[in-house]
Write a protein that holds these residues in place. Structure first.
Motif, mmCIF file in Angstrom:
data_model
loop_
_atom_site.group_PDB
_atom_site.id
_atom_site.type_symbol
_atom_site.label_atom_id
_atom_site.label_comp_id
_atom_site.label_asym_id
_atom_site.label_seq_id
_atom_site.Cartn_x
_atom_site.Cartn_y
_atom_site.Cartn_z
ATOM 1 N N ARG A 1 -12.560 -3.807 -8.533
ATOM 2 C CA ARG A 1 -12.319 -3.621 -9.959
ATOM 3 C C ARG A 1 -11.786 -2.228 -10.310
ATOM 4 N NH1 ARG A 1 -10.813 -6.759 -14.115
ATOM 5 N NH2 ARG A 1 -9.869 -5.050 -15.267
ATOM 6 N N PRO A 2 -12.334 -1.126 -9.750
ATOM 7 C CA PRO A 2 -11.746 0.173 -10.084
ATOM 8 C C PRO A 2 -10.270 0.276 -9.689
ATOM 9 C CG PRO A 2 -13.933 0.475 -9.156
ATOM 10 C CD PRO A 2 -13.593 -0.974 -8.971
ATOM 11 N N ALA A 3 -9.893 -0.347 -8.586
ATOM 12 C CA ALA A 3 -8.479 -0.335 -8.189
ATOM 13 C C ALA A 3 -7.644 -1.178 -9.143
ATOM 14 C CB ALA A 3 -8.326 -0.841 -6.759
ATOM 15 N N VAL A 4 -8.193 -2.295 -9.608
ATOM 16 C CA VAL A 4 -7.480 -3.115 -10.590
ATOM 17 C C VAL A 4 -7.246 -2.325 -11.870
ATOM 18 C CG1 VAL A 4 -7.605 -5.181 -12.045
ATOM 19 C CG2 VAL A 4 -8.339 -5.295 -9.659
ATOM 20 N N ASP A 5 -8.273 -1.616 -12.330
ATOM 21 C CA ASP A 5 -8.123 -0.807 -13.542
ATOM 22 C C ASP A 5 -7.072 0.278 -13.342
ATOM 23 O OD1 ASP A 5 -10.008 -2.275 -14.921
ATOM 24 O OD2 ASP A 5 -11.671 -0.942 -14.386
ATOM 25 N N LEU A 6 -7.079 0.876 -12.160
ATOM 26 C CA LEU A 6 -6.081 1.895 -11.836
ATOM 27 C C LEU A 6 -4.675 1.312 -11.901
ATOM 28 C CD1 LEU A 6 -5.880 4.866 -10.856
ATOM 29 C CD2 LEU A 6 -5.986 3.975 -8.515
ATOM 30 N N MET A 7 -4.491 0.120 -11.322
ATOM 31 C CA MET A 7 -3.174 -0.498 -11.296
ATOM 32 C C MET A 7 -2.776 -1.046 -12.665
ATOM 33 S SD MET A 7 -2.380 0.337 -8.333
ATOM 34 C CE MET A 7 -0.709 -0.187 -8.726
ATOM 35 N N ARG A 8 -3.736 -1.457 -13.459
ATOM 36 C CA ARG A 8 -3.409 -1.876 -14.832
ATOM 37 C C ARG A 8 -2.797 -0.713 -15.605
ATOM 38 N NH1 ARG A 8 -8.237 -4.818 -17.914
ATOM 39 N NH2 ARG A 8 -6.572 -5.121 -19.426
ATOM 40 N N HIS A 9 -3.393 0.461 -15.444
ATOM 41 C CA HIS A 9 -2.849 1.639 -16.113
ATOM 42 C C HIS A 9 -1.468 1.973 -15.570
ATOM 43 C CE1 HIS A 9 -2.622 5.578 -17.976
ATOM 44 N NE2 HIS A 9 -2.418 6.124 -16.783
ATOM 45 N N ALA A 10 -1.320 1.938 -14.237
ATOM 46 C CA ALA A 10 -0.028 2.248 -13.629
ATOM 47 C C ALA A 10 1.037 1.245 -14.073
ATOM 48 C CB ALA A 10 -0.151 2.267 -12.110
ATOM 49 N N ALA A 11 0.651 -0.027 -14.194
ATOM 50 C CA ALA A 11 1.604 -1.050 -14.623
ATOM 51 C C ALA A 11 2.072 -0.812 -16.055
ATOM 52 C CB ALA A 11 0.972 -2.433 -14.498
ATOM 53 N N SER A 12 1.183 -0.296 -16.885
ATOM 54 C CA SER A 12 1.561 -0.022 -18.277
ATOM 55 C C SER A 12 2.532 1.146 -18.381
ATOM 56 C CB SER A 12 0.310 0.273 -19.111
ATOM 57 O OG SER A 12 -0.242 1.550 -18.796
ATOM 58 N N LYS A 13 2.630 1.954 -17.315
ATOM 59 C CA LYS A 13 3.512 3.123 -17.303
ATOM 60 C C LYS A 13 4.755 2.910 -16.439
ATOM 61 C CE LYS A 13 0.550 5.888 -19.527
ATOM 62 N NZ LYS A 13 0.851 6.585 -20.801
ATOM 63 N N LEU A 14 4.954 1.706 -15.940
ATOM 64 C CA LEU A 14 6.003 1.434 -14.963
ATOM 65 C C LEU A 14 7.383 1.824 -15.496
ATOM 66 C CD1 LEU A 14 5.569 0.152 -12.144
ATOM 67 C CD2 LEU A 14 6.405 -1.997 -13.111
ATOM 68 N N ARG A 15 8.133 2.527 -14.662
ATOM 69 C CA ARG A 15 9.482 2.958 -15.039
ATOM 70 C C ARG A 15 10.582 2.237 -14.271
ATOM 71 N NH1 ARG A 15 8.700 9.594 -15.082
ATOM 72 N NH2 ARG A 15 7.212 9.676 -16.824
ATOM 73 N N ALA A 16 10.238 1.613 -13.142
ATOM 74 C CA ALA A 16 11.234 0.923 -12.320
ATOM 75 C C ALA A 16 10.567 -0.261 -11.634
ATOM 76 C CB ALA A 16 11.824 1.873 -11.278
ATOM 77 N N ASP A 17 11.351 -1.299 -11.339
ATOM 78 C CA ASP A 17 10.816 -2.463 -10.637
ATOM 79 C C ASP A 17 10.324 -2.015 -9.267
ATOM 80 O OD1 ASP A 17 10.166 -5.080 -10.021
ATOM 81 O OD2 ASP A 17 12.172 -5.558 -9.301
ATOM 82 N N PRO A 18 9.043 -2.162 -8.968
ATOM 83 C CA PRO A 18 8.507 -1.609 -7.735
ATOM 84 C C PRO A 18 8.549 -2.602 -6.573
ATOM 85 C CG PRO A 18 6.703 -2.451 -9.039
ATOM 86 C CD PRO A 18 7.976 -2.738 -9.815
ATOM 87 N N VAL A 19 8.496 -2.075 -5.342
ATOM 88 C CA VAL A 19 8.062 -2.880 -4.212
ATOM 89 C C VAL A 19 6.547 -2.906 -4.354
ATOM 90 C CG1 VAL A 19 8.019 -3.116 -1.707
ATOM 91 C CG2 VAL A 19 10.014 -2.092 -2.827
ATOM 92 N N HIS A 20 6.001 -3.979 -4.872
ATOM 93 C CA HIS A 20 4.667 -3.939 -5.471
ATOM 94 C C HIS A 20 3.573 -3.530 -4.497
ATOM 95 C CE1 HIS A 20 4.656 -7.950 -3.663
ATOM 96 N NE2 HIS A 20 3.349 -7.938 -3.734
ATOM 97 N N ASP A 21 3.644 -3.996 -3.231
ATOM 98 C CA ASP A 21 2.564 -3.650 -2.303
ATOM 99 C C ASP A 21 2.626 -2.182 -1.899
ATOM 100 O OD1 ASP A 21 4.920 -4.121 -0.890
ATOM 101 O OD2 ASP A 21 4.067 -5.672 0.398
ATOM 102 N N TRP A 22 3.825 -1.672 -1.696
ATOM 103 C CA TRP A 22 4.008 -0.256 -1.372
ATOM 104 C C TRP A 22 3.538 0.609 -2.538
ATOM 105 C CZ3 TRP A 22 9.449 1.874 0.428
ATOM 106 C CH2 TRP A 22 9.266 3.127 1.056
ATOM 107 N N TRP A 23 3.902 0.204 -3.740
ATOM 108 C CA TRP A 23 3.493 0.905 -4.959
ATOM 109 C C TRP A 23 1.973 0.944 -5.083
ATOM 110 C CZ3 TRP A 23 2.183 -2.263 -9.562
ATOM 111 C CH2 TRP A 23 1.949 -1.501 -10.707
ATOM 112 N N ILE A 24 1.321 -0.182 -4.831
ATOM 113 C CA ILE A 24 -0.146 -0.222 -4.911
ATOM 114 C C ILE A 24 -0.767 0.726 -3.896
ATOM 115 C CG2 ILE A 24 -2.172 -1.683 -4.507
ATOM 116 C CD1 ILE A 24 -0.475 -4.031 -5.645
ATOM 117 N N TYR A 25 -0.266 0.706 -2.671
ATOM 118 C CA TYR A 25 -0.775 1.605 -1.620
ATOM 119 C C TYR A 25 -0.605 3.058 -2.041
ATOM 120 C CZ TYR A 25 -0.994 3.733 3.111
ATOM 121 O OH TYR A 25 -1.294 4.508 4.211
ATOM 122 N N GLN A 26 0.533 3.411 -2.608
ATOM 123 C CA GLN A 26 0.772 4.786 -3.041
ATOM 124 C C GLN A 26 -0.165 5.199 -4.169
ATOM 125 O OE1 GLN A 26 4.969 4.723 -3.984
ATOM 126 N NE2 GLN A 26 5.558 5.362 -1.920
#
Length: 323
Positions: A181-206
């Motif tokens: 859940r803490p990682a999901v919350d982190l990624m929810r915030h990151a998704a709301s700030k997205l500036r470019a279409d990501p390679v999603h798994d690489w983006w999550i790892y970063q």
């Protein structure tokens, strides 16, 4: 959340983790050929999910109908969402951004694999060992042909997960990734700030490593990873995969990915650990430096890939200005 509930949950007992709510986040687009195999493998898990959240990115085949029919007898809730239709990575990002707040664990799913029966249970057990903070689980897969005849085990990274590694290479396929859940919350915030279409798994790892989260890599395979002409990226092992990565470096595809990675990391720079934010600034600045200065500056960052070929490819991209 803009969604249609198309089946009510049928609660089935699990052996462990019954106090956790587990969701599967699946991105779909014209997936009719293999989708039913994947859906059925979710229904035969030893630890059933509580929710399947499907985001369809404008399919023109009967993908949505397949999900609707499956939902009629699925042993868990199934919700269908409309995807953003701006790219495969953005569709996964939208799933994370719209993940309900009561979900404790989220497993990412492609539309064309087959999950081995213990995949969810293994991930839940592993994530339970992380007492607090964001945690990401990933692992190996059994790479198969389109007809599931030829099979081989994907390679293990052979390296400790870190932000310095994440800036150069992903550690695990998104189809194996599971977040607490803490990682999901982190990624929810990151998704709301997205500036470019990501390679999603690489983006999550970063994002997870850059914010000080834990990463677990499981040497035991959890999925049959089907290789076919419609794969977005495909497996990373074998001679053909090496050639594909070389072509990606030459034609600038990796530089485009790095452009997107850095843009999305800068969008959440304030959430990164101070040392990771500093490293991000260094990498961004050195990409425009003259050759010799760029090489020396990059060497000082400590950024690395796993394996000799990986290291060679990384340095080739730095030398040619394609990192």
């Amino acid at each position: 959340m803009d969604e249609a509930t198309i089946a009510s949950p049928i609660r089935m007992p699990s052996r462990q983790g019954e106090n956790l709510t587990v969701a599967v986040a699946m991105a779909t687009f014209n997936g009719r050929r293999f989708l039913l195999d994947q859906l059925e493998s979710l229904a035969t898990q030893t630890r059933l999910p509580d929710l399947l959240l499907v985001s369809d990115d404008g399919s023109t085949d009967d993908t949505r109908d397949i999900v609707l029919r499956f939902a009629e007898t699925a042993p868990f809730a199934v919700h269908m969402l409309d995807g953003p239709c701006t790219g495969y990575g953005a569709n996964f990002a939208s799933l994370l951004e719209r993940m309900p707040g009561h979900v404790d664990v989220v497993a990412l799913s492609d539309q064309d694999d087959i999950w081995l029966p213990g995949k969810i249970q293994a991930a839940v057990d592993a994530l339970a060992q992380i007492p607090k903070g964001p945690a990401l689980y990933g692992g190996r897969s059994v790479e198969t042909s389109e007809t599931m005849v030829r099979r081989r085990l994907s390679r293990a990274p052979g390296i400790e997960p870190s932000f310095r590694h994440a800036l150069a290479r992903n550690i695990a396929g998104g189809n194996t990734m599971v977040l607490n859940r803490p990682a999901v919350d982190l990624m929810r915030h990151a998704a709301s700030k997205l500036r470019a279409d990501p390679v999603h798994d690489w983006w999550i790892y970063q994002i997870v490593t850059g914010c000080g989260g834990a990463v677990i890599f499981d040497d035991r395979p959890g999925i049959l990873y089907r290789q076919h002409g419609g794969n977005q990226i495909g497996a990373n092992g074998g001679f053909s995969a090496c050639l594909a990565r070389l072509r990606g470096m030459i034609n600038g595809r990796y530089r485009d990915w790095t452009d997107a990675n850095l843009a999305n990391l800068h969008a959440v720079r304030d959430n990164l650990r101070p040392d990771c934010a500093q490293l991000l600034d260094q990498v961004t600045a050195l990409r425009s430096l003259p050759l010799l200065t760029r090489v020396l500056a990059f060497a000082r960052t400590g950024i690395h890939r796993d394996g000799r070929l990986g290291q060679a490819g990384m340095w080739a991209s730095v030398l040619t200005g394609r990192f």
